[in-house]
Design a protein around this motif. Structure first.
Motif, PDB file in Angstrom:
ATOM      1  N   SER A 170       0.803  -1.229   0.000  1.00  0.00           N
ATOM      2  CA  SER A 170       0.000   0.000   0.000  1.00  0.00           C
ATOM      3  C   SER A 170       0.827   1.266   0.000  1.00  0.00           C
ATOM      4  O   SER A 170       0.520   2.206  -0.721  1.00  0.00           O
ATOM      5  N   GLY A 171       1.855   1.316   0.810  1.00  0.00           N
ATOM      6  CA  GLY A 171       2.649   2.527   0.919  1.00  0.00           C
ATOM      7  C   GLY A 171       3.901   2.530   0.072  1.00  0.00           C
ATOM      8  O   GLY A 171       4.694   3.459   0.136  1.00  0.00           O
ATOM      9  N   SER A 172       4.071   1.515  -0.727  1.00  0.00           N
ATOM     10  CA  SER A 172       5.298   1.383  -1.519  1.00  0.00           C
ATOM     11  C   SER A 172       5.194   2.138  -2.835  1.00  0.00           C
ATOM     12  O   SER A 172       4.147   2.171  -3.463  1.00  0.00           O
ATOM     13  N   GLY A 173       6.280   2.697  -3.243  1.00  0.00           N
ATOM     14  CA  GLY A 173       6.357   3.343  -4.543  1.00  0.00           C
ATOM     15  C   GLY A 173       6.762   2.380  -5.643  1.00  0.00           C
ATOM     16  O   GLY A 173       6.874   2.760  -6.799  1.00  0.00           O
ATOM     17  N   GLU A 174       6.992   1.112  -5.285  1.00  0.00           N
ATOM     18  CA  GLU A 174       7.403   0.110  -6.265  1.00  0.00           C
ATOM     19  C   GLU A 174       6.205  -0.712  -6.728  1.00  0.00           C
ATOM     20  O   GLU A 174       5.351  -1.073  -5.924  1.00  0.00           O
ATOM     21  N   PRO A 175       6.137  -1.031  -8.009  1.00  0.00           N
ATOM     22  CA  PRO A 175       5.073  -1.925  -8.470  1.00  0.00           C
ATOM     23  C   PRO A 175       5.274  -3.303  -7.858  1.00  0.00           C
ATOM     24  O   PRO A 175       6.406  -3.737  -7.630  1.00  0.00           O
ATOM     25  N   ALA A 176       4.175  -3.984  -7.575  1.00  0.00           N
ATOM     26  CA  ALA A 176       4.260  -5.294  -6.933  1.00  0.00           C
ATOM     27  C   ALA A 176       3.199  -6.234  -7.476  1.00  0.00           C
ATOM     28  O   ALA A 176       2.139  -5.809  -7.925  1.00  0.00           O
ATOM     29  N   VAL A 177       3.512  -7.510  -7.416  1.00  0.00           N
ATOM     30  CA  VAL A 177       2.533  -8.563  -7.672  1.00  0.00           C
ATOM     31  C   VAL A 177       2.538  -9.433  -6.424  1.00  0.00           C
ATOM     32  O   VAL A 177       3.584  -9.770  -5.888  1.00  0.00           O
ATOM     33  N   VAL A 178       1.334  -9.737  -5.934  1.00  0.00           N
ATOM     34  CA  VAL A 178       1.187 -10.571  -4.747  1.00  0.00           C
ATOM     35  C   VAL A 178       0.521 -11.879  -5.166  1.00  0.00           C
ATOM     36  O   VAL A 178      -0.552 -11.872  -5.768  1.00  0.00           O
ATOM     37  N   ASN A 179       1.182 -12.977  -4.844  1.00  0.00           N
ATOM     38  CA  ASN A 179       0.656 -14.309  -5.098  1.00  0.00           C
ATOM     39  C   ASN A 179      -0.067 -14.763  -3.837  1.00  0.00           C
ATOM     40  O   ASN A 179       0.554 -15.069  -2.833  1.00  0.00           O
ATOM     41  N   PHE A 180      -1.398 -14.751  -3.886  1.00  0.00           N
ATOM     42  CA  PHE A 180      -2.200 -15.241  -2.773  1.00  0.00           C
ATOM     43  C   PHE A 180      -2.366 -16.747  -2.969  1.00  0.00           C
ATOM     44  O   PHE A 180      -3.006 -17.173  -3.937  1.00  0.00           O
ATOM     45  N   ARG A 210       1.510   1.422  -6.431  1.00  0.00           N
ATOM     46  CA  ARG A 210       1.338   2.355  -5.309  1.00  0.00           C
ATOM     47  C   ARG A 210       0.144   1.984  -4.429  1.00  0.00           C
ATOM     48  O   ARG A 210      -0.590   2.840  -3.955  1.00  0.00           O
ATOM     49  N   GLY A 211      -0.075   0.677  -4.273  1.00  0.00           N
ATOM     50  CA  GLY A 211      -1.147   0.184  -3.419  1.00  0.00           C
ATOM     51  C   GLY A 211      -2.493   0.038  -4.096  1.00  0.00           C
ATOM     52  O   GLY A 211      -3.432  -0.481  -3.509  1.00  0.00           O
ATOM     53  N   ARG A 212      -2.590   0.467  -5.343  1.00  0.00           N
ATOM     54  CA  ARG A 212      -3.846   0.350  -6.080  1.00  0.00           C
ATOM     55  C   ARG A 212      -3.795  -0.887  -6.972  1.00  0.00           C
ATOM     56  O   ARG A 212      -2.826  -1.073  -7.709  1.00  0.00           O
ATOM     57  N   GLU A 213      -4.845  -1.682  -6.928  1.00  0.00           N
ATOM     58  CA  GLU A 213      -4.881  -2.861  -7.779  1.00  0.00           C
ATOM     59  C   GLU A 213      -5.000  -2.436  -9.240  1.00  0.00           C
ATOM     60  O   GLU A 213      -5.863  -1.631  -9.598  1.00  0.00           O
ATOM     61  N   VAL A 214      -4.131  -2.991 -10.076  1.00  0.00           N
ATOM     62  CA  VAL A 214      -4.136  -2.641 -11.499  1.00  0.00           C
ATOM     63  C   VAL A 214      -4.283  -3.866 -12.397  1.00  0.00           C
ATOM     64  O   VAL A 214      -4.237  -3.734 -13.615  1.00  0.00           O
ATOM     65  N   GLY A 215      -4.460  -5.035 -11.791  1.00  0.00           N
ATOM     66  CA  GLY A 215      -4.650  -6.242 -12.592  1.00  0.00           C
ATOM     67  C   GLY A 215      -4.682  -7.479 -11.723  1.00  0.00           C
ATOM     68  O   GLY A 215      -4.306  -7.433 -10.550  1.00  0.00           O
ATOM     69  N   GLU A 216      -5.146  -8.572 -12.316  1.00  0.00           N
ATOM     70  CA  GLU A 216      -5.152  -9.836 -11.590  1.00  0.00           C
ATOM     71  C   GLU A 216      -5.121 -10.993 -12.560  1.00  0.00           C
ATOM     72  O   GLU A 216      -5.481 -10.864 -13.741  1.00  0.00           O
ATOM     73  N   HIS A 217      -4.690 -12.121 -12.029  1.00  0.00           N
ATOM     74  CA  HIS A 217      -4.753 -13.389 -12.754  1.00  0.00           C
ATOM     75  C   HIS A 217      -5.176 -14.437 -11.742  1.00  0.00           C
ATOM     76  O   HIS A 217      -4.540 -14.581 -10.698  1.00  0.00           O
ATOM     77  N   VAL A 218      -6.232 -15.174 -12.046  1.00  0.00           N
ATOM     78  CA  VAL A 218      -6.735 -16.200 -11.135  1.00  0.00           C
ATOM     79  C   VAL A 218      -6.412 -17.572 -11.717  1.00  0.00           C
ATOM     80  O   VAL A 218      -6.705 -17.837 -12.891  1.00  0.00           O
ATOM     81  N   GLY A 219      -5.821 -18.430 -10.881  1.00  0.00           N
ATOM     82  CA  GLY A 219      -5.529 -19.799 -11.282  1.00  0.00           C
ATOM     83  C   GLY A 219      -4.112 -19.981 -11.792  1.00  0.00           C
ATOM     84  O   GLY A 219      -3.341 -19.029 -11.933  1.00  0.00           O
ATOM     85  N   TYR A 220      -3.792 -21.216 -12.056  1.00  0.00           N
ATOM     86  CA  TYR A 220      -2.475 -21.569 -12.579  1.00  0.00           C
ATOM     87  C   TYR A 220      -2.419 -21.222 -14.059  1.00  0.00           C
ATOM     88  O   TYR A 220      -3.426 -21.268 -14.763  1.00  0.00           O
ATOM     89  N   ALA A 221      -1.233 -20.889 -14.539  1.00  0.00           N
ATOM     90  CA  ALA A 221      -1.032 -20.644 -15.971  1.00  0.00           C
ATOM     91  C   ALA A 221       0.408 -20.995 -16.313  1.00  0.00           C
ATOM     92  O   ALA A 221       1.281 -21.001 -15.447  1.00  0.00           O
ATOM     93  N   THR A 247       0.222   8.822  -6.027  1.00  0.00           N
ATOM     94  CA  THR A 247       1.029   8.704  -4.806  1.00  0.00           C
ATOM     95  C   THR A 247       0.627   7.413  -4.100  1.00  0.00           C
ATOM     96  O   THR A 247      -0.460   6.889  -4.337  1.00  0.00           O
ATOM     97  N   PRO A 248       1.498   6.894  -3.213  1.00  0.00           N
ATOM     98  CA  PRO A 248       1.139   5.666  -2.503  1.00  0.00           C
ATOM     99  C   PRO A 248      -0.145   5.838  -1.689  1.00  0.00           C
ATOM    100  O   PRO A 248      -0.452   6.911  -1.202  1.00  0.00           O
ATOM    101  N   VAL A 249      -0.901   4.758  -1.595  1.00  0.00           N
ATOM    102  CA  VAL A 249      -2.123   4.729  -0.806  1.00  0.00           C
ATOM    103  C   VAL A 249      -1.729   4.797   0.660  1.00  0.00           C
ATOM    104  O   VAL A 249      -0.833   4.090   1.090  1.00  0.00           O
ATOM    105  N   SER A 250      -2.383   5.660   1.413  1.00  0.00           N
ATOM    106  CA  SER A 250      -2.084   5.726   2.843  1.00  0.00           C
ATOM    107  C   SER A 250      -2.999   4.759   3.566  1.00  0.00           C
ATOM    108  O   SER A 250      -3.962   4.259   3.018  1.00  0.00           O
ATOM    109  N   LYS A 251      -2.668   4.502   4.849  1.00  0.00           N
ATOM    110  CA  LYS A 251      -3.482   3.590   5.655  1.00  0.00           C
ATOM    111  C   LYS A 251      -4.888   4.026   5.603  1.00  0.00           C
ATOM    112  O   LYS A 251      -5.859   3.638   5.449  1.00  0.00           O
TER     113      LYS A 251
END
Length: 123
Positions: free
Chosen positions: A16-26, A84-95, A119-123
């Motif tokens: 959320s507070g990071s300035g780096e793009p991220a992908v999270v594998n849930f 910056r904490g905002r969801e910009v895409g998703e992929h569901v399932g194995y690929a 700007t990064p999303v604040s709490k």
């Protein structure tokens, strides 16, 4: 750089507070597709090192439930892409790798604008 495991405590600083793009594998402990995705996700983390942060979160861990619910995770594995904490895409399932690379490349193309204009999303 290998994918890093995060918990709800890390979410603000790492996503959320990071300035780096991220992908999270849930993923989930008892999920076969999640386990199958692990080596591919690690290879992708190495390939895209320096351009996108690759993170992992255990969706069935009780301490992560608020994040999992807020992210709208209904099945695992689910990859969520954040700028910056905002969801910009998703992929569901194995690929397979080419499919995931295409998705990541598309997200990265849009990332420059997001990083420059938000700007990064604040709490």
């Amino acid at each position: 750089m290998a994918a890093q495991t995060i918990t709800a405590r890390d979410w603000q600083a790492r996503v959320s507070g990071s300035g780096e793009p991220a992908v999270v594998n849930f993923g989930a402990e008892r999920c076969g597709f999640c386990k199958a995705l692990e080596p591919l996700y690690s290879r992708l983390a190495d390939h895209y090192a320096g351009r996108m942060r690759f993170l992992k979160m255990t969706a069935d861990d009780p301490q992560n439930q608020k994040i999992v619910q807020n992210a709208g995770i209904q099945g695992t594995p689910t990859l969520k892409f954040y700028c910056r904490g905002r969801e910009v895409g998703e992929h569901v399932g194995y690929a397979i790798e080419p499919v995931l690379r295409k998705k990541i490349d598309a997200v990265l193309e849009e990332m420059e604008s997001c990083l420059a204009n938000s700007t990064p999303v604040s709490k």
